[in-house]
Design a protein around this motif. Structure first.
Motif, PDB file in Angstrom:
ATOM      1  N   ILE A  99       0.827  -1.204   0.000  1.00  0.00           N
ATOM      2  CA  ILE A  99       0.000   0.000   0.000  1.00  0.00           C
ATOM      3  C   ILE A  99       0.864   1.258   0.000  1.00  0.00           C
ATOM      4  O   ILE A  99       1.907   1.315   0.649  1.00  0.00           O
ATOM      5  CB  ILE A  99      -0.957  -0.024   1.210  1.00  0.00           C
ATOM      6  CG1 ILE A  99      -2.024   1.061   1.102  1.00  0.00           C
ATOM      7  CG2 ILE A  99      -0.185   0.081   2.522  1.00  0.00           C
ATOM      8  CD1 ILE A  99      -3.154   0.909   2.117  1.00  0.00           C
ATOM      9  N   THR A 100       0.427   2.273  -0.734  1.00  0.00           N
ATOM     10  CA  THR A 100       1.175   3.522  -0.832  1.00  0.00           C
ATOM     11  C   THR A 100       0.806   4.449   0.329  1.00  0.00           C
ATOM     12  O   THR A 100      -0.194   4.235   1.017  1.00  0.00           O
ATOM     13  CB  THR A 100       0.863   4.241  -2.152  1.00  0.00           C
ATOM     14  OG1 THR A 100      -0.475   4.760  -2.099  1.00  0.00           O
ATOM     15  CG2 THR A 100       1.001   3.300  -3.339  1.00  0.00           C
ATOM     16  N   PRO A 101       1.582   5.521   0.548  1.00  0.00           N
ATOM     17  CA  PRO A 101       1.239   6.468   1.614  1.00  0.00           C
ATOM     18  C   PRO A 101      -0.141   7.099   1.447  1.00  0.00           C
ATOM     19  O   PRO A 101      -0.759   7.503   2.429  1.00  0.00           O
ATOM     20  CB  PRO A 101       2.343   7.525   1.508  1.00  0.00           C
ATOM     21  CG  PRO A 101       3.500   6.809   0.901  1.00  0.00           C
ATOM     22  CD  PRO A 101       2.892   5.823  -0.056  1.00  0.00           C
ATOM     23  N   ASN A 157       0.146  11.489  -8.037  1.00  0.00           N
ATOM     24  CA  ASN A 157       0.724  11.447  -6.696  1.00  0.00           C
ATOM     25  C   ASN A 157       2.244  11.520  -6.763  1.00  0.00           C
ATOM     26  O   ASN A 157       2.845  11.248  -7.800  1.00  0.00           O
ATOM     27  CB  ASN A 157       0.325  10.146  -5.994  1.00  0.00           C
ATOM     28  CG  ASN A 157      -1.162  10.097  -5.702  1.00  0.00           C
ATOM     29  OD1 ASN A 157      -1.751  11.087  -5.294  1.00  0.00           O
ATOM     30  ND2 ASN A 157      -1.772   8.933  -5.916  1.00  0.00           N
ATOM     31  N   PRO A 158       2.919  11.873  -5.659  1.00  0.00           N
ATOM     32  CA  PRO A 158       4.381  11.807  -5.629  1.00  0.00           C
ATOM     33  C   PRO A 158       4.868  10.418  -6.030  1.00  0.00           C
ATOM     34  O   PRO A 158       4.352   9.409  -5.556  1.00  0.00           O
ATOM     35  CB  PRO A 158       4.717  12.117  -4.170  1.00  0.00           C
ATOM     36  CG  PRO A 158       3.557  12.940  -3.692  1.00  0.00           C
ATOM     37  CD  PRO A 158       2.354  12.391  -4.391  1.00  0.00           C
ATOM     38  N   GLY A 159       5.847  10.383  -6.913  1.00  0.00           N
ATOM     39  CA  GLY A 159       6.375   9.117  -7.409  1.00  0.00           C
ATOM     40  C   GLY A 159       5.786   8.701  -8.738  1.00  0.00           C
ATOM     41  O   GLY A 159       6.360   7.877  -9.450  1.00  0.00           O
ATOM     42  N   ALA A 160       4.627   9.278  -9.091  1.00  0.00           N
ATOM     43  CA  ALA A 160       3.942   8.856 -10.315  1.00  0.00           C
ATOM     44  C   ALA A 160       4.560   9.462 -11.566  1.00  0.00           C
ATOM     45  O   ALA A 160       4.225   9.055 -12.679  1.00  0.00           O
ATOM     46  CB  ALA A 160       2.465   9.226 -10.236  1.00  0.00           C
ATOM     47  N   MET A 194      11.071  -2.516  -5.870  1.00  0.00           N
ATOM     48  CA  MET A 194      11.409  -1.086  -5.924  1.00  0.00           C
ATOM     49  C   MET A 194      10.391  -0.283  -6.732  1.00  0.00           C
ATOM     50  O   MET A 194      10.689   0.837  -7.166  1.00  0.00           O
ATOM     51  CB  MET A 194      12.806  -0.915  -6.541  1.00  0.00           C
ATOM     52  CG  MET A 194      13.929  -1.542  -5.748  1.00  0.00           C
ATOM     53  SD  MET A 194      15.491  -1.572  -6.676  1.00  0.00           S
ATOM     54  CE  MET A 194      15.705   0.156  -7.091  1.00  0.00           C
ATOM     55  N   TRP A 195       9.205  -0.802  -6.897  1.00  0.00           N
ATOM     56  CA  TRP A 195       8.271  -0.180  -7.839  1.00  0.00           C
ATOM     57  C   TRP A 195       6.846  -0.254  -7.326  1.00  0.00           C
ATOM     58  O   TRP A 195       6.457  -1.208  -6.645  1.00  0.00           O
ATOM     59  CB  TRP A 195       8.376  -0.903  -9.189  1.00  0.00           C
ATOM     60  CG  TRP A 195       7.323  -0.529 -10.181  1.00  0.00           C
ATOM     61  CD1 TRP A 195       7.234   0.640 -10.886  1.00  0.00           C
ATOM     62  CD2 TRP A 195       6.216  -1.332 -10.599  1.00  0.00           C
ATOM     63  NE1 TRP A 195       6.136   0.607 -11.706  1.00  0.00           N
ATOM     64  CE2 TRP A 195       5.491  -0.594 -11.554  1.00  0.00           C
ATOM     65  CE3 TRP A 195       5.767  -2.603 -10.249  1.00  0.00           C
ATOM     66  CZ2 TRP A 195       4.342  -1.087 -12.160  1.00  0.00           C
ATOM     67  CZ3 TRP A 195       4.621  -3.096 -10.855  1.00  0.00           C
ATOM     68  CH2 TRP A 195       3.931  -2.340 -11.808  1.00  0.00           C
ATOM     69  N   ARG A 196       6.075   0.779  -7.615  1.00  0.00           N
ATOM     70  CA  ARG A 196       4.647   0.813  -7.333  1.00  0.00           C
ATOM     71  C   ARG A 196       3.940   1.528  -8.481  1.00  0.00           C
ATOM     72  O   ARG A 196       4.532   2.371  -9.159  1.00  0.00           O
ATOM     73  CB  ARG A 196       4.329   1.581  -6.042  1.00  0.00           C
ATOM     74  CG  ARG A 196       4.904   1.021  -4.772  1.00  0.00           C
ATOM     75  CD  ARG A 196       4.170  -0.221  -4.309  1.00  0.00           C
ATOM     76  NE  ARG A 196       4.656  -0.687  -3.021  1.00  0.00           N
ATOM     77  CZ  ARG A 196       5.719  -1.460  -2.850  1.00  0.00           C
ATOM     78  NH1 ARG A 196       6.436  -1.832  -3.896  1.00  0.00           N
ATOM     79  NH2 ARG A 196       6.081  -1.853  -1.651  1.00  0.00           N
ATOM     80  N   SER A 197       2.666   1.236  -8.671  1.00  0.00           N
ATOM     81  CA  SER A 197       1.801   2.105  -9.459  1.00  0.00           C
ATOM     82  C   SER A 197       1.280   3.160  -8.482  1.00  0.00           C
ATOM     83  O   SER A 197       0.366   2.891  -7.707  1.00  0.00           O
ATOM     84  CB  SER A 197       0.632   1.318 -10.060  1.00  0.00           C
ATOM     85  OG  SER A 197       1.085   0.336 -10.955  1.00  0.00           O
ATOM     86  N   TRP A 198       1.872   4.321  -8.504  1.00  0.00           N
ATOM     87  CA  TRP A 198       1.556   5.330  -7.497  1.00  0.00           C
ATOM     88  C   TRP A 198       0.241   6.042  -7.773  1.00  0.00           C
ATOM     89  O   TRP A 198      -0.292   6.715  -6.890  1.00  0.00           O
ATOM     90  CB  TRP A 198       2.681   6.361  -7.430  1.00  0.00           C
ATOM     91  CG  TRP A 198       3.997   5.783  -7.042  1.00  0.00           C
ATOM     92  CD1 TRP A 198       5.044   5.489  -7.867  1.00  0.00           C
ATOM     93  CD2 TRP A 198       4.426   5.407  -5.726  1.00  0.00           C
ATOM     94  NE1 TRP A 198       6.087   4.954  -7.155  1.00  0.00           N
ATOM     95  CE2 TRP A 198       5.731   4.892  -5.833  1.00  0.00           C
ATOM     96  CE3 TRP A 198       3.816   5.455  -4.473  1.00  0.00           C
ATOM     97  CZ2 TRP A 198       6.440   4.441  -4.741  1.00  0.00           C
ATOM     98  CZ3 TRP A 198       4.525   5.008  -3.377  1.00  0.00           C
ATOM     99  CH2 TRP A 198       5.835   4.504  -3.510  1.00  0.00           C
TER     100      TRP A 198
END
Length: 298
Positions: free
Chosen positions: A94-96, A169-172, A107-111
């Protein structure tokens, strides 16, 4: 090794003889063909071997694929531990912001986006089968945060039903699809569906390139980052998820959360009944939130 393999195949007989045993063998083979050890997650069975240069791993956990895989693994006591590990790995990604992401790896997410919410439903099915309260306690907070995020970021006005979207979002910023119509389409889990834009009939998919779906054919609001469509299926899955999560809240004594979740279930259910039922066809149908030329809001 050969003896262990033979013993495992013979064990499939507990699922019946003939076709039933063969069906279980096929399912077990599919769900365990990629089994990896990861220091933070233990032994997991990702549904996909995929490397896009960002993941830091040669596998990816795609949300509803992973949850369905965990459920299939959980049917058999011998793979229950791997099922729980796989379920927990997806949920803990889960993202923030509170998104259980469309995709995740080391090391990766769909932000920017999630996929159809099915985690609590799968967890409830595993709880009913095995009664392991600890896994409910270990993942409830994340599943509740995800439901809260839907309630906060995926309600399409003016009616307030659940919708698709893709946030910046941040990171996207590393994902060219974030904050776009295509990113929102991917949130549906129906990657190749033509439902979400007015494509020419020859374009079976609207997501491969921007050129497949003309700008004036997209049901996406670039200011709210919402798909301008009240989607029956997505709302139905949110209701299913919310009801299952309320039942899990009862299991671990989260009374206030259970009350809130059941209120959300009733509210969305009422909106769907009042606005998406088509008397003429005798079925619930998607509708747009705004009128478009040749496509009234229905």
């Amino acid at each position: 090794v050969e003896a262990a393999r033979e013993a495992e195949i013979n064990r499939y007989g507990v699922w019946g003889s003939g076709e039933m045993a063969e069906a279980y063998e096929a399912m077990h083979t599919v769900t365990t063909w990629l089994t990896v050890w990861q220091p933070f997650e233990g032994v997991i069975s990702p549904p996909c071997m995929w490397h896009n240069g960002q993941t830091g791993a040669n596998y990816s956990l795609f949300e509803w694929d992973t949850y369905f895989s965990a459920y299939m693994l959980s049917i058999d006591r011998s793979s229950k531990r791997v099922a729980y590990n796989t379920f927990i790995a997806m949920t803990k990604s889960i993202t923030p912001q509170g998104i259980v992401p469309n995709g995740a790896a080391a090391m990766w997410r769909s932000w920017d986006r999630t996929e159809p919410p099915v985690g609590a439903k799968i967890l409830h099915e595993m709880w009913v089968r095995w009664g392991d309260k600890w896994v409910v306690e270990a993942t409830f907070d994340e599943l509740m945060a995800w439901n809260d995020w839907f309630w906060r970021r995926r309600r399409l006005m003016p009616l307030g039903m659940i919708c698709l979207g893709s946030d910046l979002n941040p990171g996207a910023d590393a994902d060219p699809l974030a904050g776009t119509h295509i990113g929102a389409t991917l949130e549906s889990g129906l990657d190749n569906s033509p439902m979400y834009c007015d494509c020419p009939p020859s374009n079976a998919s609207c997501i491969d390139t921007d050129n497949l779906c003309p700008m004036d054919g997209r049901f996406f609001d670039n200011e709210t980052f919402h798909m301008q469509s009240y989607d029956v299926g997505f709302n139905g899955m949110y209701m299913m998820e919310t009801e299952a999560l309320a039942n899990l809240a009862d299991v671990i004594g989260r009374t206030d959360d259970a009350v809130e979740l059941r209120a959300r279930f009733e509210e969305i259910g009422g909106l769907v009944r009042d606005n998406l039922w088509n008397e003429e066809t005798g079925m619930f149908m998607n509708r747009l939130s705004v009128e478009r030329e040749g496509r009234p809001d229905g």
